[in-house]
Design an enzyme around this catalytic site. Structure first.
Site, PDB file in Angstrom:
ATOM      1  CB  THR A   1      -0.857   0.039   1.318  1.00 15.69           C
ATOM      2  OG1 THR A   1      -0.078  -0.178   2.472  1.00 15.69           O
ATOM      3  CG2 THR A   1      -1.973  -0.818   1.086  1.00 15.69           C
TER       4      THR A   1
ATOM      5  NE  ARG B   1      -0.980   1.707   9.324  1.00 18.13           N
ATOM      6  CZ  ARG B   1       0.215   1.398  10.248  1.00 18.13           C
ATOM      7  NH1 ARG B   1       0.424   1.401  11.428  1.00 18.13           N
ATOM      8  NH2 ARG B   1       1.135   1.445   9.226  1.00 18.13           N
TER       9      ARG B   1
ATOM     10  NE  ARG C   1      19.405  -0.170   0.615  1.00 19.85           N
ATOM     11  CZ  ARG C   1      18.752   0.943   0.908  1.00 19.85           C
ATOM     12  NH1 ARG C   1      19.304   1.994   1.439  1.00 19.85           N
ATOM     13  NH2 ARG C   1      17.454   1.457   0.346  1.00 19.85           N
TER      14      ARG C   1
ATOM     15  CB  CYS D   1      16.006   6.099  -4.335  1.00 15.43           C
ATOM     16  SG  CYS D   1      15.962   7.073  -2.539  1.00 15.43           S
TER      17      CYS D   1
ATOM     18  CD  GLN E   1      18.390  12.245  -1.628  1.00 14.69           C
ATOM     19  OE1 GLN E   1      19.614  12.321  -1.069  1.00 14.69           O
ATOM     20  NE2 GLN E   1      17.534  11.307  -1.060  1.00 14.69           N
TER      21      GLN E   1
ATOM     22  N   GLY F   1      10.823  10.437  -1.991  1.00 22.34           N
ATOM     23  CA  GLY F   1      11.922   9.489  -1.245  1.00 22.34           C
ATOM     24  C   GLY F   1      11.683   8.993  -0.017  1.00 22.34           C
TER      25      GLY F   1
ATOM     26  CE  LYS G   1      20.224   5.038   4.342  1.00 25.16           C
ATOM     27  NZ  LYS G   1      18.775   5.409   4.195  1.00 25.16           N
TER      28      LYS G   1
ATOM     29  NE  ARG H   1      13.337  14.501   1.444  1.00 23.73           N
ATOM     30  CZ  ARG H   1      13.576  13.181   1.309  1.00 23.73           C
ATOM     31  NH1 ARG H   1      13.617  12.758  -0.050  1.00 23.73           N
ATOM     32  NH2 ARG H   1      13.528  12.449   2.219  1.00 23.73           N
TER      33      ARG H   1
ATOM     34  CG  HIS I   1      15.990  11.145  -5.644  1.00 29.98           C
ATOM     35  ND1 HIS I   1      14.876  11.665  -5.144  1.00 29.98           N
ATOM     36  CD2 HIS I   1      16.289   9.978  -4.934  1.00 29.98           C
ATOM     37  CE1 HIS I   1      14.443  10.977  -3.976  1.00 29.98           C
ATOM     38  NE2 HIS I   1      15.322  10.065  -3.884  1.00 29.98           N
TER      39      HIS I   1
HETATM   40  P1  A2P Z   1       0.159   0.512   5.800  1.00 28.81           P
HETATM   41  O1  A2P Z   1      -0.299   1.274   4.488  1.00 28.81           O
HETATM   42  O2  A2P Z   1      -0.700  -0.655   6.338  1.00 28.81           O
HETATM   43  O3  A2P Z   1       0.660   1.275   6.738  1.00 28.81           O
HETATM   44  P2  A2P Z   1       5.710   4.363   2.742  1.00 28.81           P
HETATM   45  O4  A2P Z   1       6.904   4.027   2.419  1.00 28.81           O
HETATM   46  O5  A2P Z   1       4.859   4.840   1.494  1.00 28.81           O
HETATM   47  O6  A2P Z   1       5.349   5.177   3.808  1.00 28.81           O
HETATM   48  O7  A2P Z   1       4.782   2.964   2.776  1.00 28.81           O
HETATM   49  C1  A2P Z   1       5.136   1.999   3.708  1.00 28.81           C
HETATM   50  C2  A2P Z   1       4.522   0.589   3.579  1.00 28.81           C
HETATM   51  O8  A2P Z   1       4.938  -0.456   4.534  1.00 28.81           O
HETATM   52  C3  A2P Z   1       3.042   0.400   3.653  1.00 28.81           C
HETATM   53  O9  A2P Z   1       2.395  -0.481   2.615  1.00 28.81           O
HETATM   54  C4  A2P Z   1       2.704   0.100   4.955  1.00 28.81           C
HETATM   55  O10 A2P Z   1       1.536  -0.463   5.063  1.00 28.81           O
HETATM   56  C5  A2P Z   1       3.850  -0.711   5.113  1.00 28.81           C
HETATM   57  N1  A2P Z   1       4.000  -0.978   6.523  1.00 28.81           N
HETATM   58  C6  A2P Z   1       4.314   0.013   7.607  1.00 28.81           C
HETATM   59  N2  A2P Z   1       4.475  -0.598   8.710  1.00 28.81           N
HETATM   60  C7  A2P Z   1       4.360  -2.108   8.660  1.00 28.81           C
HETATM   61  C8  A2P Z   1       4.534  -3.293   9.446  1.00 28.81           C
HETATM   62  N3  A2P Z   1       4.655  -3.010  10.920  1.00 28.81           N
HETATM   63  N4  A2P Z   1       4.265  -4.367   8.910  1.00 28.81           N
HETATM   64  C9  A2P Z   1       3.868  -4.562   7.570  1.00 28.81           C
HETATM   65  N5  A2P Z   1       3.754  -3.422   6.680  1.00 28.81           N
HETATM   66  C10 A2P Z   1       4.282  -2.287   7.253  1.00 28.81           C
END
Ligand code: A2P
Length: 350
Positions: free
Chosen positions: A13, A41, A98, A128, A155, A159, A224, A246, A253
């Site tokens: 997501t 969530r 990494r 990235c 960036q 990012g 990094k 940023r 980037h």
């Molecule tokens: P969720 O949407 O349920 O919070 P971004 O890099 O755009 O912030 O996205 C982070 C991604 O990692 C999202 O899909 C988020 O899901 C997921 N995520 C964050 N914390 C966890 C966790 N503890 N376990 C599994 N997925 C996670």
């Protein structure tokens, strides 16, 4: 195992995870099934055209050949080894693995042969910013022998994930009148604008800090660039002088590079080396807006250093969510399939 691998996308997501899904589909990656995972969530949520988001649990992570992770370092540290123990090869976009000597750090066009030693069942996708500069630097290294780089990044907010873009978007209407606001209300009013992802209000601004404090005044993001460049190019003594900044760009980037070589650099030879390198395009005026959504890394403003025949200046642009993250992860997946390196497959054919 069936011919087509079963694939998990963890962080499906998020900003990178969503694009991983798009790239898998766009490149017609042959999967028997693609299962999206995210946090508790989001579990149970329907992702249109993809499926229902699964929660990370011991009973949901079995039976995968590949797991593409972009859910942050803590999730990768905890769950990547579990997916690997259950038989998958993990391609992890976080910084968690990494620099582990048993984990290859791979840019698909630059060091694909590092995939020959996947000791933990995990392959790391580089940062990235590092990713984007590796392509032109490898091209130039092969031609002239790379000795030193000074890298200054510009960036994008993306990012920092979806939250990074949302924070910038929320600030734009508040700061559209920034000069008048500064004059009438003072810098303190601007500084008080809500920001938790970027180190200062980012709209109409430039913020010379991202990441966490590391050593000697550098951020971890800057280190990094140093450490990952050395590992990918297999140049442990490469001198890297980084500054990460940023800028109020959503996606894409940019990095200004001053690169110094063992041998004298001729301008035409540099252009020829860059033109011939896969994934690189030359563009006199590359900008992030132009290259958002494009697979290629664009290189422009190629100039000989007037004071040093061994050095070049160049400006590099790449979509941080595509080549900088999701696309490279899928390209690694394609290489693993093409080279017969998936572990369940290896076990089945052993
Ligand atoms: P969720 O949407 O349920 O919070 P971004 O890099 O755009 O912030 O996205 C982070 C991604 O990692 C999202 O899909 C988020 O899901 C997921 N995520 C964050 N914390 C966890 C966790 N503890 N376990 C599994 N997925 C996670």
């Amino acid at each position: 195992m069936s011919a087509a691998p079963r694939v998990a996308v963890v962080g499906a997501t998020g900003a990178v995870g969503r694009i991983m899904l798009e790239v898998l589909v766009g490149r017609q990656f042959a999967a028997s099934e693609i299962v999206p995972f995210a946090s508790e969530r989001s579990a149970g949520r329907e992702l249109p055209g993809v499926g229902v988001v699964a929660p990370l649990r011991e009973d949901t992570i079995t039976g995968f050949d590949l797991a593409l992770f972009s859910a942050g370092g803590a999730t990768s540290r905890e769950w990547a080894p579990r997916f690997a123990a259950a038989g998958a090869v993990v391609i992890d976009n976080s910084s968690a693995w990494r620099m582990d000597p048993q984990v290859p750090l791979v840019v698909s066009e630059v060091n694909p042969d590092a995939l020959g030693r996947i000791e933990r069942g995990i392959v790391a996708n580089p940062n990235c910013t590092t990713m984007v500069i590796m392509l032109p630097l490898k091209a130039l290294h092969d031609a002239f022998g790379l000795r030193e780089i000074v890298a200054t990044s510009f960036q994008a907010a993306g990012g920092a994930g979806q939250k990074g873009m949302d924070e910038l978007a929320a600030q734009v209407p508040l700061l559209h009148n920034a000069r008048e606001q500064l004059v009438s209300a003072g810098a303190a009013a601007i500084a008080s604008i809500e920001h938790s992802i970027h180190a200062a209000p980012l709209a109409y601004n430039v913020v010379p800090w991202l990441g966490s404090p590391a050593a000697d005044g550098y951020s971890d993001e800057e280190l990094k660039l140093v450490n990952e460049s050395r590992k990918i190019l297999e140049l442990p003594d490469l001198r890297v002088s980084p500054t990460c900044v940023r800028v109020p760009v959503m996606v894409g980037h940019c990095i200004e590079l001053h690169a110094t070589f063992e041998r004298p650099v001729d301008h035409a030879g540099a252009i020829a080396a860059l033109e011939a390198f896969p994934g690189v395009v030359l563009d006199e005026l590359p900008t992030p807006v132009k290259y958002a959504g494009r697979d290629e890394v664009a290189v422009g403003r190629i100039r000989a250093d007037p004071g040093d025949s061994h050095s070049l200046n160049l400006f590099v642009v790449g979509d941080n969510l595509l080549k900088g993250a999701a696309l490279n992860a899928v390209q690694i997946a394609e290489l693993l399939v093409a080279r017969g390196l998936l572990r369940r497959h290896l076990a089945a054919t052993a």
